[in-house]
Design a protein around this motif. Sequence first.
Motif, PDB file in Angstrom:
ATOM      1  N   LEU A  23     -17.090   1.962   5.834  1.00  0.00           N
ATOM      2  CA  LEU A  23     -15.873   1.375   6.663  1.00  0.00           C
ATOM      3  C   LEU A  23     -14.479   2.580   6.534  1.00  0.00           C
ATOM      4  N   LEU A  24     -15.031   3.689   6.418  1.00  0.00           N
ATOM      5  CA  LEU A  24     -13.960   4.807   6.322  1.00  0.00           C
ATOM      6  C   LEU A  24     -13.409   5.100   7.592  1.00  0.00           C
ATOM      7  N   ASN A  25     -14.168   4.886   8.587  1.00  0.00           N
ATOM      8  CA  ASN A  25     -13.628   5.141   9.959  1.00  0.00           C
ATOM      9  C   ASN A  25     -13.291   3.881  10.858  1.00  0.00           C
ATOM     10  N   ASN A  26     -13.289   2.690  10.135  1.00  0.00           N
ATOM     11  CA  ASN A  26     -12.987   1.389  10.848  1.00  0.00           C
ATOM     12  C   ASN A  26     -11.453   1.346  11.277  1.00  0.00           C
ATOM     13  N   SER A  27     -11.274   1.285  12.694  1.00  0.00           N
ATOM     14  CA  SER A  27     -10.119   1.289  13.298  1.00  0.00           C
ATOM     15  C   SER A  27      -9.082   0.498  12.650  1.00  0.00           C
ATOM     16  N   ILE A  28      -9.242  -0.799  12.181  1.00  0.00           N
ATOM     17  CA  ILE A  28      -8.334  -1.558  11.660  1.00  0.00           C
ATOM     18  C   ILE A  28      -8.072  -0.793   9.852  1.00  0.00           C
ATOM     19  N   ILE A  29      -8.934  -0.562   9.678  1.00  0.00           N
ATOM     20  CA  ILE A  29      -8.393   0.109   8.115  1.00  0.00           C
ATOM     21  C   ILE A  29      -7.731   1.401   8.566  1.00  0.00           C
ATOM     22  N   LEU A  30      -8.072   2.273   9.440  1.00  0.00           N
ATOM     23  CA  LEU A  30      -7.397   3.387   9.560  1.00  0.00           C
ATOM     24  C   LEU A  30      -5.903   3.246  10.330  1.00  0.00           C
ATOM     25  N   LYS A  31      -5.585   2.063  10.739  1.00  0.00           N
ATOM     26  CA  LYS A  31      -4.344   1.662  11.451  1.00  0.00           C
ATOM     27  C   LYS A  31      -3.608   1.255  10.196  1.00  0.00           C
ATOM     28  N   TYR A  32      -3.884   0.633   9.181  1.00  0.00           N
ATOM     29  CA  TYR A  32      -3.159   0.123   8.022  1.00  0.00           C
ATOM     30  C   TYR A  32      -2.879   1.548   6.967  1.00  0.00           C
ATOM     31  N   ALA A  33      -3.973   2.290   6.903  1.00  0.00           N
ATOM     32  CA  ALA A  33      -3.933   3.680   6.136  1.00  0.00           C
ATOM     33  C   ALA A  33      -2.956   4.647   6.790  1.00  0.00           C
ATOM     34  N   ALA A  34      -2.669   4.716   8.248  1.00  0.00           N
ATOM     35  CA  ALA A  34      -1.829   5.338   8.732  1.00  0.00           C
ATOM     36  C   ALA A  34      -0.406   4.791   8.373  1.00  0.00           C
ATOM     37  N   LYS A  35      -0.202   3.350   8.202  1.00  0.00           N
ATOM     38  CA  LYS A  35       0.972   2.811   8.441  1.00  0.00           C
ATOM     39  C   LYS A  35       1.601   3.025   6.654  1.00  0.00           C
ATOM     40  N   TYR A  36       0.849   3.031   5.950  1.00  0.00           N
ATOM     41  CA  TYR A  36       1.342   3.485   4.543  1.00  0.00           C
ATOM     42  C   TYR A  36       0.947   4.764   4.127  1.00  0.00           C
ATOM     43  N   ARG A  37       0.724   5.749   5.101  1.00  0.00           N
ATOM     44  CA  ARG A  37       0.322   7.178   4.929  1.00  0.00           C
ATOM     45  C   ARG A  37      -0.404   7.416   3.818  1.00  0.00           C
TER      46      ARG A  37
END
Length: 98
Positions: A23-37
């Motif tokens: 799941l490291l490249n999952n778009s939803i996870i990446l969206k939230y990861a970017a949000k929290y930097r």
Amino acid sequence: MIQYCQGNGILVEAYSPLAHGTLLNNSIILKYAAKYRVSAAQLMLRYAIQLGCIILPKTTKINEMKENLSLDFEISQDDMNDLEKNKTLVSTHEVRNG
């Protein structure tokens, strides 16, 4: 099940909190990861912690070990609910809903 375990003094370990990397490249996870930097891995580990689980991420890379220790942020309850609603991370923590 997590609530039951917590209510009875049983610790729950998040089995494969990084979903074996799937799941490291999952778009939803990446969206939230970017949000929290943070990285996708950090978001996934923090999610498991906020569920009340013990995490034991496995890596042999020093930089990943350091990253896995940098979890000094909190995912908002709305975002936790959204991640659960989207079944993004819940599949890696199926114990949450039995």
